[in-house]
Scaffold this motif. Structure first.
Motif, PDB file in Angstrom:
ATOM      1  N   LEU A 169     -91.383 -42.136  19.396  1.00 42.73           N
ATOM      2  CA  LEU A 169     -92.094 -43.354  19.792  1.00 42.73           C
ATOM      3  C   LEU A 169     -92.028 -44.423  18.705  1.00 42.73           C
ATOM      4  CD1 LEU A 169     -95.223 -41.674  21.434  1.00 42.73           C
ATOM      5  CD2 LEU A 169     -93.481 -43.026  22.632  1.00 42.73           C
ATOM      6  N   SER A 172     -88.522 -45.797  18.625  1.00 45.07           N
ATOM      7  CA  SER A 172     -88.273 -46.630  19.808  1.00 45.07           C
ATOM      8  C   SER A 172     -88.961 -47.977  19.671  1.00 45.07           C
ATOM      9  CB  SER A 172     -88.752 -45.909  21.069  1.00 45.07           C
ATOM     10  OG  SER A 172     -88.052 -44.699  21.264  1.00 45.07           O
ATOM     11  N   TYR A 184     -94.441 -48.858  23.374  1.00 43.48           N
ATOM     12  CA  TYR A 184     -94.133 -47.709  22.529  1.00 43.48           C
ATOM     13  C   TYR A 184     -95.174 -47.563  21.409  1.00 43.48           C
ATOM     14  CZ  TYR A 184     -89.436 -46.997  24.527  1.00 43.48           C
ATOM     15  OH  TYR A 184     -88.372 -46.709  25.355  1.00 43.48           O
ATOM     16  N   ALA A 272     -93.995 -45.439  28.469  1.00 42.80           N
ATOM     17  CA  ALA A 272     -93.317 -45.290  27.180  1.00 42.80           C
ATOM     18  C   ALA A 272     -93.276 -43.825  26.756  1.00 42.80           C
ATOM     19  CB  ALA A 272     -94.024 -46.139  26.126  1.00 42.80           C
TER      20      ALA A 272
END
Length: 681
Positions: A169, A172, A184, A272
């Motif tokens: 995460l 990203s 994210y 996400a």
């Protein structure tokens, strides 16, 4: 507890892969659609409604005053009643003992009382509850930390999964355009907060960490959700698991403000997380394994796991319009017509559903609950009138099977033993109390995941009386269904966790030690005991045992009978039976009164039951050695039961731990006094 009830994850895929369905495997009867009239008070059974069938081949041998008597009980009806106490026993009427050991010690001074003390269903559950707690705790501990055998990993660590997910995460967020990066980052903050709650030091940017710390503080200010209770108070790791997973259940409560479960913020965060998990097949495989585990260990999910959005977020571009994502999702998964706080929501690790909470919310989460509603009595009424069906289905987990074992306590006519038992209103009231206390104890185990030798006599003739000989409280269906619940659990835990986990892990005990047996052997031990109690109590009431062929192959009859007979000889000193049974578990939130409704087991009570053959339905005496039968007489049995209460506390009062509850109970010796003291907390 939280209010949405949507079954999301089922075990049907596992059933297909293993070649059987759980209902066929376990012999679950077809769901009964007929319902009995809902009565506010129990009434005596009518003998006219009983029709036991005579089987000339079904005989048992029982001993009376040292004399062996062969009986055919296949057409018998045994009346069960609760007898008022009198004389020196009057001190037991209101008294609540802190433990079964205290109650046994009190009765042990009288040889007659001691000899006629038989294990109630509550006592049998007393030997199950510590194992249930310890098994669940061992699974939680092993899943969180990961399990290795001889340094070879056999099950991946959930905490490591969260750290790996957080890394994806964060990466990203750093690589995505600003709008997408925000979703994210929001997801990373949630995962980071969960790791902080678990005592970890997550690797994440400083600004995101500050947000996570703020959410942790807000969550910890909500003790109803954040305070570890039940067995999660045994060990720091278990306490960390409780806080971590409760946070990731994403309750839509007031920290820091109420949230719309389908808002752009919530949808973007869930999308996400789903994209991050899908980006790595190994990460996805681990995640699906955790979801499958809790769907078995407790029940199917009440809310949506984040990967439920997978069909609607095929690429990162979906994060540009989370509202469109959730709109498409709701077309296929329409939200129920309930208040916002009861809507199903997205969660990384969703909480599990239960029959009782599903019912409460369907009834009271739109129109509101009546003032001072007694939730336990409402549930009992709903089960009796058919509004709640306890029969498990193909998606059910262990908790549903535990609840189903209790059905015949409320609807005795659904038990195979029904034609052989004539229950008085007083005895049915006792069964209601048994239902209340065992359901409470079962629910407390799942508290985090849910939204407890004769000598030779020669040829001298002896005159004897015959009476119902009860090795334990005679409800064979309860024992059979309970055994099947453990057989179900063993089958699916091996499917989800693998044989290495079950063979290498032992249950946890409240004092911090571990049991002597592996989880596999522990579950098998309880199943043998329960199947054995089914055999012995079926014999006692004249019922043919009802095990399927595959059950008797896995659990041979002789082994089960031996296990139950051995336990019946030692149950009064069984360490699990003698453990403190007092627990308290939150069930529902009353948003009008701002109170939390709890179910509590406050201690042990002693009651006297009476068993006697109904005239015209006595057993046939096939042989009586050299004894002379005088006739049939009643027999009184003492039972240790549990004191239940439904308690309301202000919503901002932290849930009492076991230690706090027991300290209050120790200061009082009646239910009313204990409840008053609890409500004054």
């Amino acid at each position: 507890m939280h209010a949405s009830r949507c079954t999301i994850v089922t075990l049907s895929l596992f059933a297909v892969s293993c070649g059987f369905g759980p209902l066929d495997l376990l012999g679950v009867e077809a769901a009964v659609t007929e319902t009995s009239e809902n009565e506010t008070q129990p009434t005596d059974d009518r003998i006219e409604d009983k029709d036991p069938l005579f089987d000339p081949d079904r005989v048992v041998v029982e001993t009376f005053s040292g004399c062996e008597v062969t009986l055919n009980k296949s057409a018998t009806v045994t009346k069960l009643d609760i007898v008022p106490l009198s004389g020196d026993q009057m001190d037991l009427v209101e008294r609540v003992f802190g433990s079964r050991a205290d109650a046994i010690a009190h009765l042990g001074g009288d040889a007659y009382l001691d000899a006629s003390l038989v294990p109630s269903m509550e006592v049998v559950n007393g030997t199950l509850k510590p194992v249930n707690d310890g098994l669940y705790a061992a699974v939680e501990y092993g899943v969180e930390e990961g399990v290795s055998v001889d340094s070879v990993p056999v099950y991946p660590s959930k905490r490591q999964f969260l750290e790996d997910l957080l890394a994806v995460l964060v990466a990203s967020a750093a690589a995505a355009p600003p709008a997408r990066a925000g979703h994210y980052s929001s997801a990373a903050v949630d995962v980071g907060a969960a790791l902080l709650l678990a005592g970890e030091d997550p690797v994440m940017p400083g600004d995101l960490r500050l947000e996570a710390e703020s959410l942790v503080a807000a969550f910890e200010a909500e003790p109803l959700y954040s305070r570890p209770i039940g067995f999660y108070g045994w060990d720091p790791v278990l306490g960390d698991v409780f806080r971590q997973d409760r946070y990731l259940q994403n309750y839509q409560v007031e920290y820091p403000e109420p949230r719309d479960p389908y808002s752009t913020t919530e949808a973007g965060k869930a999308a996400a997380m789903s994209l991050a998990i899908q980006s790595d097949p190994e990460l996805l495989d681990r995640y699906e394994g955790y979801l499958a585990l809790y769907a078995v260990l407790t029940n199917p999910y009440a809310n949506h796991p984040v990967t439920a959005l997978s069909p609607y977020v095929a690429s990162e571009a979906s994060l540009d319009d989370p509202a469109a994502v959730v709109d498409a999702f709701l077309v296929d998964n329409p939200a129920p017509d309930l208040l916002p706080e009861c809507q199903p929501h997205f969660a990384l690790f969703p909480s599990s559903s239960s029959k009782e909470t599903t019912y409460f919310e369907s009834q009271y989460c739109l129109s509101g609950a009546p003032p001072d509603l007694d939730y336990m009595e409402a549930l009992i009424a709903a089960i009796r009138d058919g509004s709640v069906d306890l029969a498990p289905d193909a998606s059910s987990g262990f908790y549903d099977y535990q609840s189903w074992a209790l059905e015949t306590l409320l609807l005795p006519e659904r038990g195979s033993e029904s034609d052989h038992l004539l229950l008085t209103a007083a005895y049915k009231q006792k069964l209601l109390d048994t239902f209340r206390s065992i359901l409470t104890q079962n629910r407390e185990t799942h508290v985090k995941q849910l939204e407890i030798g004769a000598s030779d006599r020669g040829s001298v003739s002896i005159e004897i009386d015959l009476y119902p000989r009860l090795p334990a409280e005679p409800f064979p269906t309860f024992y059979l269904r309970s055994a099947r619940a453990y057989r179900f659990l063993s089958t699916w835990l091996e499917t989800v966790l693998g044989s290495g986990f079950l063979d290498s892990t032992r249950r946890m005990i409240e004092d911090g030690t571990r049991g002597d047996l592996s989880l596999r052997d522990e579950i098998a031990r309880l199943a043998r005991l329960l199947y054995g109690l089914h055999y012995l109590t079926a014999d006692a009431v004249g019922l043919a045992p009802e095990l399927m062929a595959e059950e008797t192959t896995e659990y041979p009859e002789a082994d089960c009978r031996d296990a139950a007979t051995a336990w019946l000889g030692t149950w009064r000193t069984d360490a699990d039976v003698l453990k403190d049974p007092r627990v308290m578990v939150p069930v529902q939130r009353d948003m009008i009164t701002q109170e939390t409704i709890y179910w509590a087991v406050l201690g042990i009570r002693v009651v006297r039951s009476r068993a006697e053959f109904v005239e015209g339905f006595e057993p046939e005496v096939v042989g009586a050695d050299t004894c002379t039968i005088r006739g049939f007489v009643p027999m009184d049995y003492w039972l240790l039961v549990e004191a239940f209460a439904e308690v309301r506390l202000p919503m901002d009062t932290p849930p009492p731990t076991r230690e706090e509850l027991r300290a209050v109970c120790d200061a009082h010796d009646s239910v009313n006094d204990i409840v008053a003291a609890l409500q004054a907390l």
